[in-house]
Design an enzyme around this catalytic site. Sequence first.
Site, PDB file in Angstrom:
ATOM      1  N   LEU A  31       7.286   9.196  -5.594  1.00 28.22           N
ATOM      2  CA  LEU A  31       6.359   8.678  -6.612  1.00 28.22           C
ATOM      3  C   LEU A  31       5.822   7.298  -6.255  1.00 28.22           C
ATOM      4  O   LEU A  31       6.548   6.438  -5.766  1.00 28.22           O
ATOM      5  CB  LEU A  31       7.067   8.597  -7.977  1.00 28.22           C
ATOM      6  CG  LEU A  31       7.585   9.897  -8.557  1.00 28.22           C
ATOM      7  CD1 LEU A  31       8.073   9.667  -9.994  1.00 28.22           C
ATOM      8  CD2 LEU A  31       6.544  11.004  -8.538  1.00 28.22           C
ATOM      9  N   HIS A  35       0.930   8.482  -9.034  1.00 33.09           N
ATOM     10  CA  HIS A  35       1.669   9.379  -9.931  1.00 33.09           C
ATOM     11  C   HIS A  35       1.902   8.702 -11.284  1.00 33.09           C
ATOM     12  O   HIS A  35       1.777   9.327 -12.333  1.00 33.09           O
ATOM     13  CB  HIS A  35       3.037   9.728  -9.339  1.00 33.09           C
ATOM     14  CG  HIS A  35       2.995  10.430  -8.018  1.00 33.09           C
ATOM     15  ND1 HIS A  35       3.323   9.818  -6.833  1.00 33.09           N
ATOM     16  CD2 HIS A  35       2.677  11.708  -7.694  1.00 33.09           C
ATOM     17  CE1 HIS A  35       3.220  10.686  -5.842  1.00 33.09           C
ATOM     18  NE2 HIS A  35       2.818  11.842  -6.331  1.00 33.09           N
ATOM     19  N   GLN A  59       2.652  25.496   0.204  1.00 36.47           N
ATOM     20  CA  GLN A  59       1.366  24.831   0.394  1.00 36.47           C
ATOM     21  C   GLN A  59       1.319  24.012   1.682  1.00 36.47           C
ATOM     22  O   GLN A  59       0.326  23.359   1.967  1.00 36.47           O
ATOM     23  CB  GLN A  59       1.009  23.969  -0.821  1.00 36.47           C
ATOM     24  CG  GLN A  59       1.849  22.731  -1.017  1.00 36.47           C
ATOM     25  CD  GLN A  59       1.522  22.027  -2.322  1.00 36.47           C
ATOM     26  OE1 GLN A  59       1.838  22.516  -3.401  1.00 36.47           O
ATOM     27  NE2 GLN A  59       0.849  20.892  -2.246  1.00 36.47           N
ATOM     28  N   LYS A 147      -7.764  12.034  -6.335  1.00 36.63           N
ATOM     29  CA  LYS A 147      -7.438  11.870  -4.906  1.00 36.63           C
ATOM     30  C   LYS A 147      -7.489  13.222  -4.206  1.00 36.63           C
ATOM     31  O   LYS A 147      -7.925  13.333  -3.070  1.00 36.63           O
ATOM     32  CB  LYS A 147      -6.044  11.229  -4.802  1.00 36.63           C
ATOM     33  CG  LYS A 147      -5.309  11.413  -3.501  1.00 36.63           C
ATOM     34  CD  LYS A 147      -5.831  10.481  -2.446  1.00 36.63           C
ATOM     35  CE  LYS A 147      -4.956  10.366  -1.226  1.00 36.63           C
ATOM     36  NZ  LYS A 147      -4.434  11.596  -0.679  1.00 36.63           N
ATOM     37  N   ASP A 148      -7.022  14.248  -4.920  1.00 37.27           N
ATOM     38  CA  ASP A 148      -7.064  15.613  -4.397  1.00 37.27           C
ATOM     39  C   ASP A 148      -8.159  16.363  -5.147  1.00 37.27           C
ATOM     40  O   ASP A 148      -7.883  17.258  -5.960  1.00 37.27           O
ATOM     41  CB  ASP A 148      -5.693  16.266  -4.569  1.00 37.27           C
ATOM     42  CG  ASP A 148      -4.616  15.498  -3.812  1.00 37.27           C
ATOM     43  OD1 ASP A 148      -4.546  15.648  -2.590  1.00 37.27           O
ATOM     44  OD2 ASP A 148      -3.881  14.720  -4.448  1.00 37.27           O
ATOM     45  N   GLN A 151      -8.275  20.119  -5.037  1.00 42.12           N
ATOM     46  CA  GLN A 151      -7.181  20.712  -5.825  1.00 42.12           C
ATOM     47  C   GLN A 151      -7.610  20.815  -7.290  1.00 42.12           C
ATOM     48  O   GLN A 151      -7.404  21.839  -7.943  1.00 42.12           O
ATOM     49  CB  GLN A 151      -5.944  19.830  -5.679  1.00 42.12           C
ATOM     50  CG  GLN A 151      -4.781  20.205  -6.543  1.00 42.12           C
ATOM     51  CD  GLN A 151      -3.519  19.481  -6.108  1.00 42.12           C
ATOM     52  OE1 GLN A 151      -2.808  19.946  -5.222  1.00 42.12           O
ATOM     53  NE2 GLN A 151      -3.239  18.349  -6.712  1.00 42.12           N
ATOM     54  N   VAL A 174      -5.872   5.908  -7.376  1.00 42.66           N
ATOM     55  CA  VAL A 174      -5.292   4.560  -7.328  1.00 42.66           C
ATOM     56  C   VAL A 174      -5.208   4.144  -5.859  1.00 42.66           C
ATOM     57  O   VAL A 174      -4.755   4.922  -5.018  1.00 42.66           O
ATOM     58  CB  VAL A 174      -3.896   4.532  -7.982  1.00 42.66           C
ATOM     59  CG1 VAL A 174      -3.273   3.151  -7.876  1.00 42.66           C
ATOM     60  CG2 VAL A 174      -3.990   4.970  -9.442  1.00 42.66           C
ATOM     61  N   SER A 184       1.872   9.677  -0.681  1.00 42.16           N
ATOM     62  CA  SER A 184       3.272   9.713  -0.237  1.00 42.16           C
ATOM     63  C   SER A 184       3.335   9.680   1.289  1.00 42.16           C
ATOM     64  O   SER A 184       4.281   9.147   1.858  1.00 42.16           O
ATOM     65  CB  SER A 184       3.949  10.975  -0.765  1.00 42.16           C
ATOM     66  OG  SER A 184       3.805  11.031  -2.180  1.00 42.16           O
ATOM     67  N   ARG A 185       2.315  10.248   1.939  1.00 40.39           N
ATOM     68  CA  ARG A 185       2.326  10.304   3.402  1.00 40.39           C
ATOM     69  C   ARG A 185       2.046   8.940   4.045  1.00 40.39           C
ATOM     70  O   ARG A 185       2.290   8.774   5.240  1.00 40.39           O
ATOM     71  CB  ARG A 185       1.328  11.347   3.905  1.00 40.39           C
ATOM     72  CG  ARG A 185       1.753  12.780   3.600  1.00 40.39           C
ATOM     73  CD  ARG A 185       0.784  13.785   4.201  1.00 40.39           C
ATOM     74  NE  ARG A 185       1.221  15.169   4.047  1.00 40.39           N
ATOM     75  CZ  ARG A 185       0.961  15.927   2.978  1.00 40.39           C
ATOM     76  NH1 ARG A 185       0.263  15.445   1.968  1.00 40.39           N
ATOM     77  NH2 ARG A 185       1.389  17.173   2.917  1.00 40.39           N
TER      78      ARG A 185
END
Length: 255
Positions: A31, A35, A59, A147-148, A151, A174, A184-185
């Site tokens: 997180l 998130h 995924q 961001k996605d 999706q 953000v 996260s990556r």
Amino acid sequence: MNTYRTIADVRAALEPRRGGTVGLVPTMGALHAGHLSLIEAARAECSTVAMSLFVNPTQFGAAADLETYPRDEARDLAAAADAGVDIVFAPTVTEMYPPGFQTWVDVTELGSILEGEHRPGHFRGVATVCLKLFTIVRPDLVYFGQKDAQQVAVLRRMIADLALEVELRDLPTVRDPDGLALSSRNQRLSTAERELALALPRALATRDPERARELLDGLDVDYVEVAPFDPPVLAAAIHVGSTRLIDNVPIEEAS
Ligand code: AMP
């Protein structure tokens, strides 16, 4: 805040809360402030905030990406509790994909362009796990990040096509002060790689695909395209070292 590992247990915990509004924030953990912005939005309008924490294997394409995906459940649970989450659903892979599992959701067109073209099967995994999470939690509202953006487009389509009784809220990306979208990556980037990665938000900030392609020249680019979502976005994916990064900006904010 309580954490549940099984579908039966999370359903039982949600049962007495059904009189109010239930919000769901699906995450794969690790997180960050992105998130937390979704949790904050859910907290502001729902009487119950549920968060799922599940690194969804279906995924992921490359096994290495799944294996090296950052995981720190204790830290995530502390951050979720601090942010005001009521219920965490953190199932095992077998709980979500029991032996014999063979039912998939395919959003055929929106799921096969851009990210879908470069990550075949990605949105099939996303749509399937999200439908299952929606069925388990039965939220009134679900929260996702722009961001996605693809999706969001895929899930909105799935919700409409399958007449799901859930409303999707999408929230702005953000970013760190240097412009890099939180992901996260990003944890995997070295200092030098992070410098290179900054070309991505700088290129997208032009809101012009031609100029963006010029600014990304020399980098390993999967695509830089205007994506036909609502709203349309300039979207790109690049590889920096062994890390693949995606980002997008709405086109109409052009100045
Ligand atoms: P993930 O854990 O990467 O699957 O992301 C969980 C949710 O957080 C998804 O809806 C993402 O779009 C959203 N998210 C990821 N990064 C950001 C960000 N930088 N800003 C806002 N939302 C984000």
